[in-house]
Every structure is written in C-alpha cells, then in structure tokens.
Design an enzyme around this catalytic site. Structure first.
Site, mmCIF file in Angstrom:
data_model
loop_
_atom_site.group_PDB
_atom_site.id
_atom_site.type_symbol
_atom_site.label_atom_id
_atom_site.label_comp_id
_atom_site.label_asym_id
_atom_site.label_seq_id
_atom_site.Cartn_x
_atom_site.Cartn_y
_atom_site.Cartn_z
ATOM 1 N N GLU A 57 0.855 -1.194 0.000
ATOM 2 C CA GLU A 57 0.000 0.000 0.000
ATOM 3 C C GLU A 57 0.885 1.235 0.000
ATOM 4 O OE1 GLU A 57 -2.769 -0.441 3.273
ATOM 5 O OE2 GLU A 57 -3.489 -2.341 2.470
ATOM 6 N N HIS A 93 -8.906 9.153 3.484
ATOM 7 C CA HIS A 93 -8.521 8.068 2.574
ATOM 8 C C HIS A 93 -8.769 8.548 1.151
ATOM 9 C CE1 HIS A 93 -8.058 4.233 0.633
ATOM 10 N NE2 HIS A 93 -7.695 3.688 1.790
ATOM 11 N N ARG A 133 -0.445 8.717 9.288
ATOM 12 C CA ARG A 133 -0.272 7.279 9.530
ATOM 13 C C ARG A 133 0.091 6.536 8.241
ATOM 14 N NH1 ARG A 133 -4.073 2.725 9.205
ATOM 15 N NH2 ARG A 133 -5.445 4.240 8.237
ATOM 16 N N SER A 181 -2.363 0.707 11.653
ATOM 17 C CA SER A 181 -3.180 0.937 12.849
ATOM 18 C C SER A 181 -3.608 -0.357 13.520
ATOM 19 C CB SER A 181 -4.386 1.805 12.538
ATOM 20 O OG SER A 181 -5.015 1.324 11.401
ATOM 21 N N LEU A 182 -3.911 -1.388 12.746
ATOM 22 C CA LEU A 182 -4.274 -2.659 13.379
ATOM 23 C C LEU A 182 -3.078 -3.174 14.182
ATOM 24 C CD1 LEU A 182 -6.176 -4.217 10.335
ATOM 25 C CD2 LEU A 182 -7.205 -3.381 12.448
HETATM 26 P P1 FAD Z 1 -12.883 0.167 16.809
HETATM 27 O O1 FAD Z 1 -12.620 -1.077 16.091
HETATM 28 O O2 FAD Z 1 -13.515 1.255 16.049
HETATM 29 O O3 FAD Z 1 -13.800 -0.162 18.062
HETATM 30 C C1 FAD Z 1 -14.351 0.876 18.840
HETATM 31 C C2 FAD Z 1 -15.295 0.281 19.854
HETATM 32 O O4 FAD Z 1 -15.608 1.253 20.857
HETATM 33 C C3 FAD Z 1 -16.634 -0.177 19.285
HETATM 34 O O5 FAD Z 1 -16.978 -1.396 19.897
HETATM 35 C C4 FAD Z 1 -17.600 0.912 19.744
HETATM 36 O O6 FAD Z 1 -18.938 0.491 19.878
HETATM 37 C C5 FAD Z 1 -16.999 1.227 21.109
HETATM 38 N N1 FAD Z 1 -17.399 2.525 21.638
HETATM 39 C C6 FAD Z 1 -17.113 3.755 21.147
HETATM 40 N N2 FAD Z 1 -17.650 4.708 21.922
HETATM 41 C C7 FAD Z 1 -18.297 4.071 22.932
HETATM 42 C C8 FAD Z 1 -19.060 4.501 24.050
HETATM 43 N N3 FAD Z 1 -19.315 5.795 24.297
HETATM 44 N N4 FAD Z 1 -19.578 3.571 24.872
HETATM 45 C C9 FAD Z 1 -19.379 2.248 24.643
HETATM 46 N N5 FAD Z 1 -18.677 1.785 23.604
HETATM 47 C C10 FAD Z 1 -18.141 2.678 22.762
HETATM 48 N N6 FAD Z 1 -6.246 -0.142 9.528
HETATM 49 C C11 FAD Z 1 -5.278 -1.002 9.154
HETATM 50 O O7 FAD Z 1 -4.264 -1.130 9.845
HETATM 51 N N7 FAD Z 1 -5.421 -1.727 8.030
HETATM 52 C C12 FAD Z 1 -6.501 -1.643 7.222
HETATM 53 O O8 FAD Z 1 -6.604 -2.334 6.228
HETATM 54 C C13 FAD Z 1 -7.521 -0.731 7.582
HETATM 55 N N8 FAD Z 1 -8.597 -0.576 6.795
HETATM 56 C C14 FAD Z 1 -9.607 0.233 7.232
HETATM 57 C C15 FAD Z 1 -10.772 0.312 6.469
HETATM 58 C C16 FAD Z 1 -11.844 1.050 6.920
HETATM 59 C C17 FAD Z 1 -13.098 1.144 6.083
HETATM 60 C C18 FAD Z 1 -11.751 1.735 8.156
HETATM 61 C C19 FAD Z 1 -12.911 2.533 8.669
HETATM 62 C C20 FAD Z 1 -10.598 1.683 8.896
HETATM 63 C C21 FAD Z 1 -9.524 0.930 8.442
HETATM 64 N N9 FAD Z 1 -8.343 0.841 9.178
HETATM 65 C C22 FAD Z 1 -7.365 -0.010 8.784
HETATM 66 C C23 FAD Z 1 -8.238 1.486 10.478
HETATM 67 C C24 FAD Z 1 -8.525 0.451 11.575
HETATM 68 O O9 FAD Z 1 -9.536 -0.412 11.135
HETATM 69 C C25 FAD Z 1 -8.961 1.099 12.860
HETATM 70 O O10 FAD Z 1 -8.096 2.133 13.208
HETATM 71 C C26 FAD Z 1 -8.959 0.083 13.984
HETATM 72 O O11 FAD Z 1 -9.728 -1.030 13.624
HETATM 73 C C27 FAD Z 1 -9.517 0.709 15.249
HETATM 74 O O12 FAD Z 1 -9.668 -0.290 16.206
HETATM 75 P P2 FAD Z 1 -10.115 0.098 17.667
HETATM 76 O O13 FAD Z 1 -10.196 -1.166 18.421
HETATM 77 O O14 FAD Z 1 -9.260 1.184 18.169
HETATM 78 O O15 FAD Z 1 -11.569 0.753 17.489
HETATM 79 C C1 SIN Z 2 -7.055 0.369 3.005
HETATM 80 O O1 SIN Z 2 -7.280 -0.840 2.913
HETATM 81 O O2 SIN Z 2 -6.823 1.102 2.037
HETATM 82 C C2 SIN Z 2 -7.047 0.980 4.355
HETATM 83 C C3 SIN Z 2 -5.787 0.664 5.014
HETATM 84 C C4 SIN Z 2 -5.597 1.517 6.208
HETATM 85 O O3 SIN Z 2 -6.407 2.401 6.488
HETATM 86 O O4 SIN Z 2 -4.597 1.316 6.873
#
Ligand code: FAD
Ligand code: SIN
Length: 532
Positions: free
Chosen positions: A115, A243, A387, A392-393
């Site tokens: 990427e 994005h 980033r 981020s994962l």
């Molecule tokens: P999340 O997975 O968003 O989880 C947040 C949680 O908090 C949820 O359960 C929500 O309900 C809960 N929550 C929030 N507020 C409250 C509240 N007030 N009370 C109770 N619960 C609450 N990153 C990569 O590294 N590779 C990728 O390929 C990639 N692709 C992506 C594609 C898309 C479409 C998107 C949107 C993001 C992508 N990212 C990618 C970014 C990555 O997915 C996220 O940064 C990461 O998954 C965030 O994980 P998290 O556990 O921090 O939060």
């Molecule tokens: C994507 O798959 O293009 C998103 C990857 C990312 O947000 O890290």
C-alpha cells in the site's frame, strides 16, 4: 456493578487487551462494554490488512521503521515506531493462534500486499475483508473465555474522577484518577455507575465528525471527548487522515464504502476526468505515494475540473485476479452497476482515520491515573503527522499488549472508590424534538467538511470555530435539560472533537503531513506535538 478490569470498546484494541487480561487472571472479572452490536467497529471494516515484517529475506524492521517515519513527516516518536514494528510480529502470531486466518500462496507462505508509502510487500490480509476476519476470531476467543462479561448496547457517558465527589479538577490538578464510568443502558434507558480498578478506553475513531467517512456510525470520538472533559491530555487532533479512494455514490452521506489502497498496490491507476493518470504530476511514487499526498492530489484535480470524484482504473486486471484478492469490492461495484473490468470506479477522498487522540506513554497510560487508552482513540506517537497505511491494526495490538503488561503489574495494589454518587437526572425531561439533534449534527459535519477538510486556511478555521461555539452552546442547553439519548451524547462528543480538531489546526502554523494550511504552506523548523 464493580469490576477489576473495565474495557470500553470491542474492536481489535479492546478485545486483544481483554483476552490477555482474562487469560492471565482467571479469577478476576473483565467487563467489555460496547455501545452497539459486538462487532460493529471500525475494525470490522478494515480491508487492506496489517503491515508487519515477517519475511526477513526481502524485508527488514529498518525498512518498516523508515517507511513509518517518512509517512509521519517528522513527528513520529522514533522509540515508539521501533517498539511497534519490532513487537508486531509476535502480536500477529498470537492473533493467528486465536484463530485469525490470512491468505496464503500455494506453497504455504503468506501472501503479502503493498500500500501507499510501503517500500516492500508486507501487508498480511484476508482477501479484502481482513478486519471482519480479525473481529470474528477475536469475538470467538472472547466468547470462550469464562471470566469476560461482554455487555452490548451500553453507552459510556463519562469517566468518573475526583470531580464526581466534589473536588475541583482542572488541567493543572495533579493525579486526576479514574474510578470507573457512568453508562447509559440502552435497554433500560437508565444511567448506571460502574466502578473499576483499571479502565481501558478503546473507543476507536471519529470519522463521523465529517460529512463523508469510511467509518461506521459508531465512530464519534466518544473516548477523546470523555478524556478532554475529565481534564486529561489530548494530542495532535488536527491530523485527520482522508482516505484517497472511497467509492463515490451520488447522494450517499455518512458511511462511504472503501476501495482499499491494496487495489492500487496491485496496479490500480488513478485518472482524472480527462482520463489522464495524474499522480505522476504530483509525486514520483505516483499512485502509491503516502496517503496525504494522494488525497491532496485528488482534491486538487477535483477542484481543477469542478467534479466530485476522479476515477480508479482497474480495467487492465483480469476478472479472476481481481476477484481473488477483492471479492467484496467486486460485488459492491457490481451491485451499483459497475463491472470493474469494463468501467472505471468513481472515487473521492473521505475522512478515514484520526492520527491524534488521547495522549499516552509507551505503556498506553493516559495522563489520568488507572486509565489506559489504545487503538485509534490513542495518540501513542507512532503515526506522527500521517499514519502509514495498515499500521493501525498493528499499533492497536502492540499497545493492547503493553497496556495489559502494565495493568497486570498494578492491579493488586488498587482498590475501589466508594465515594462516587449515583447519576442525578433530576430536572430533565424527554427531548421534544429529535430534529434539534439531527440538524445540529448535519451542521457540524458540513462545517467540518467545508472548513476543516483536506486543505485549510486561517479564515476557514476561524469561521469553523465560531460556528462550533454556537452549536456547543445550543447542545449544552439540550444536555442540561433533557434525559439522555445516544444521539444527544454523540452529538455533544462530536462537537467536542470538532473543537479539538479546529483548535489543533489553528495552533499549527505550518503545513505538515495531513495538515495543510494555505496560509503557511511550508513546514516550520519547530517540530512539535500540539497537546490540548
Ligand atoms: P474500533 O474497532 O472502532 O472499536 C471501537 C469500539 O468502541 C466499538 O466497539 C464501539 O462500539 C466502542 N465505543 C465507542 N464509543 C463508545 C461509548 N461511548 N460507549 C461504549 N462503547 C463505545 N487499519 C489497518 O491497519 N489496516 C486496514 O486495512 C484498515 N482498513 C480500514 C478500512 C476502513 C473502512 C476503516 C474505517 C478503517 C480501516 N483501518 C485499517 C483502520 C482500523 O480499522 C482502525 O483504526 C482500527 O480497527 C480501530 O480499532 P479500535 O479497536 O481502536 O476501534
Ligand atoms: C485500506 O485498505 O486502504 C485501508 C488501510 C488503512 O487504512 O490502513
């Protein structure tokens, strides 16, 4: 209710931490709480995959570290970058042990994608639905862990600190402590108090602050807003990553479907409305330049040609090759009448990722005692001003582990606080008109998209702040007088997040990474994080 460990959020960050704690402390209770369904998270929508060095013949930690530092445009914390890159492979191994499957070649080796900003093929993936697969594996593992209580549809309203038993807490107060949270139980509509010895915020991103975003409806920046209200430190909020390639569907607001960057990694080409492959005008890395550069180039082409999208050309892929890696995208495009082998895909930038957030140290500790943060809601120092794709994962898992290590050491020295009063709802009534909330939300998203988007300037930022002030005032009046609803709480949180983004952007008198201000088009010599 009281629990030793409280986890807010059921994405990759929250679930990874919860699993580790539960395995280490079989006799202690871990409560995981989410405001929506178990898997409704940003994590579930991740497509491209997870960046990790696991092929030492062709790749190296040094290369991944360099790529991350280059994307971060001078603002990454190098020590944190090294930690994440070097500890990443072990965390991915654990995820695979919990049951996550990544695509493999016929010889059994992992398939590795590429990427923007990566110098090597290093992105492990599960077709174009990597996040869905990770979330599935984590939820299955959590469901098998007897000491995890998974509470869905509970909205965390605020974290409890000394403020709640009458102390004056402000930014200068030393040792603000977290004692748990108030939550709105969405089944009973009552606010409950949950006491915890250690609380982890893993509440994800804030894309919903903008009109169009790749983030689902849950991404409203609640954790950041709660910490700011509790007088904790928030950092670098101006760095919102757009994005480059969300699917452009006329009339679709809110959650936009992503076309993963991995499509460009496999050879997809961006073209403007004249059919020109324009990226070579902007950067020698062309379509695989870092995201800030590609998103700005698209924005500039759209403004120049007066259109709302550009094209992503995949017509040179064979259908089989495209479907093998991107079955979900193929189906989505087909469902709206686009056969990617015959037609180009209309794409436009959309708000995608928050690089800043709750400031933490290298163990995920926030500035509030006994409160940790990890995943997208945290600002660990990894991403700097932009980033690197698919980092981020990885960051979420590495920091979930680090929060676990630190919390595990501390837990036996902590006790519950008995001084926190129950929630006081006296004097509030049911809100009469939901339109007051929905209209304010539209206004917020409009202001943020029009004035605080990919390209900014001082006049736009000043306008945005004035409009946010008014929205804030009106929403506070509603908050004081109404019984609480998730819509109202989210609006209030999103206005706070909008304010923090505008404030950070106004303080940053330069252009760096994702923050581009036409009044200060160059980088300043003063390399600084903006802490609010
Ligand atoms: P999340 O997975 O968003 O989880 C947040 C949680 O908090 C949820 O359960 C929500 O309900 C809960 N929550 C929030 N507020 C409250 C509240 N007030 N009370 C109770 N619960 C609450 N990153 C990569 O590294 N590779 C990728 O390929 C990639 N692709 C992506 C594609 C898309 C479409 C998107 C949107 C993001 C992508 N990212 C990618 C970014 C990555 O997915 C996220 O940064 C990461 O998954 C965030 O994980 P998290 O556990 O921090 O939060
Ligand atoms: C994507 O798959 O293009 C998103 C990857 C990312 O947000 O890290």
């Amino acid at each position: 209710m009281q629990t030793d460990f409280l986890v807010i959020g059921s994405g990759i960050a929250g679930l990874t931490y919860a699993l580790k704690i539960a395995e280490q402390f079989p006799d202690k209770k871990v409560v995981v709480m989410t405001k929506a369904a178990a898997d409704e998270t940003n994590t579930k929508y991740a497509q491209g995959g997870i960046a990790v060095v696991n092929d030492l013949e062709n790749d190296s930690f040094e290369k991944h570290i360099d790529d991350t530092l280059i994307a971060g445009d001078g603002l990454c914390n190098k020590e944190v970058v090294e930690i994440v890159v070097k500890e990443g492979p072990e965390r991915v191994r654990e995820l695979i042990e919990w049951g996550a499957r990544f695509d493999k070649e016929e010889d059994g080796d992992y398939k590795r994608g590429k990427e923007g900003g990566h110098s090597e093929f290093r992105i492990l993936h599960h077709k174009d639905v990597t996040g869905k697969e990770m979330e599935r594996a984590l939820i299955d593992a959590v469901n098998n862990q007897k000491n995890i209580e998974f509470i869905k549809h509970c909205f965390v309203v605020d974290i409890l600190t000394q403020h709640h038993f009458g102390y004056l807490v402000n930014k200068a107060t030393p040792d603000v402590e977290c004692y748990g949270v108030y939550v709105l139980n969405l089944e009973t509509n009552k606010i409950e108090k949950i006491l915890a010895k250690i609380t982890l915020l893993a509440t994800g991103g804030n894309g919903q602050v903008y009109r169009t975003t790749t983030n689902p409806a849950i991404a409203t920046g609640d954790g950041v807003a709660m910490v700011y209200r509790a007088k904790g430190r928030i950092e670098n909020m101006e760095f919102i990553q757009f994005h480059p390639t969300a699917l452009y569907e006329p009339g679709v607001r809110g959650h936009a479907f992503l076309i993963t960057e991995a499509v460009r990694g496999d050879g997809g080409i961006l073209r403007n409305l004249d059919g020109e492959a324009f990226m070579e005008k902007y950067d020698e890395r062309k379509d695989l330049a870092p995201r800030d550069i590609v998103a700005r180039a698209i924005d500039s082409e759209m403004k120049r040609t007066g259109t709302e999208h550009v094209w992503l050309d995949c017509r040179h892929f064979t259908k089989e090759k495209f479907i093998e890696h991107f079955p979900n995208i193929y189906e989505k495009c087909l469902s709206i009448g686009i056969d990617i082998t015959k037609s180009m895909i209309p794409v436009a930038p959309a708000a995608h990722y928050s690089c800043g957030g709750i400031k933490t140290d290298e163990w995920g500790r926030s500035s509030i005692r006994n409160l940790y943060a990890c995943g997208e809601c945290a600002s660990t120092g990894l991403h700097g001003a932009n980033r690197l794709a698919s980092n981020s994962l990885l960051e979420a898992m590495v920091f979930a582990h680090r929060c676990f290590v630190d919390a595990a050491e501390k837990i036996n020295s902590l006790s519950f606080s008995n001084n926190i009063p129950d929630w006081n709802a006296r004097g509030t009534t049911e809100p009469k008109e939901m339109i007051l909330i929905t209209q304010s939300l539209k206004e917020l998203q409009q202001v943020m998209s029009d004035y605080v988007g990919i390209v900014r300037n001082d006049v736009r930022l000043q306008r945005a702040m004035r409009r946010l002030d008014l929205l804030w005032e009106e929403t506070e009046q509603l908050y004081e007088s109404s019984s609480l609803s998730p819509q109202l709480l989210q609006l209030r949180n999103m206005i706070t997040v909008g304010y923090l983004i505008v404030k950070g952007a106004s303080f940053r008198k330069e252009s760096r990474g994702l923050h581009f201000n036409t009044d200060y088009p160059n980088k300043s010599n003063l390399v600084q994080n903006i802490v609010l």
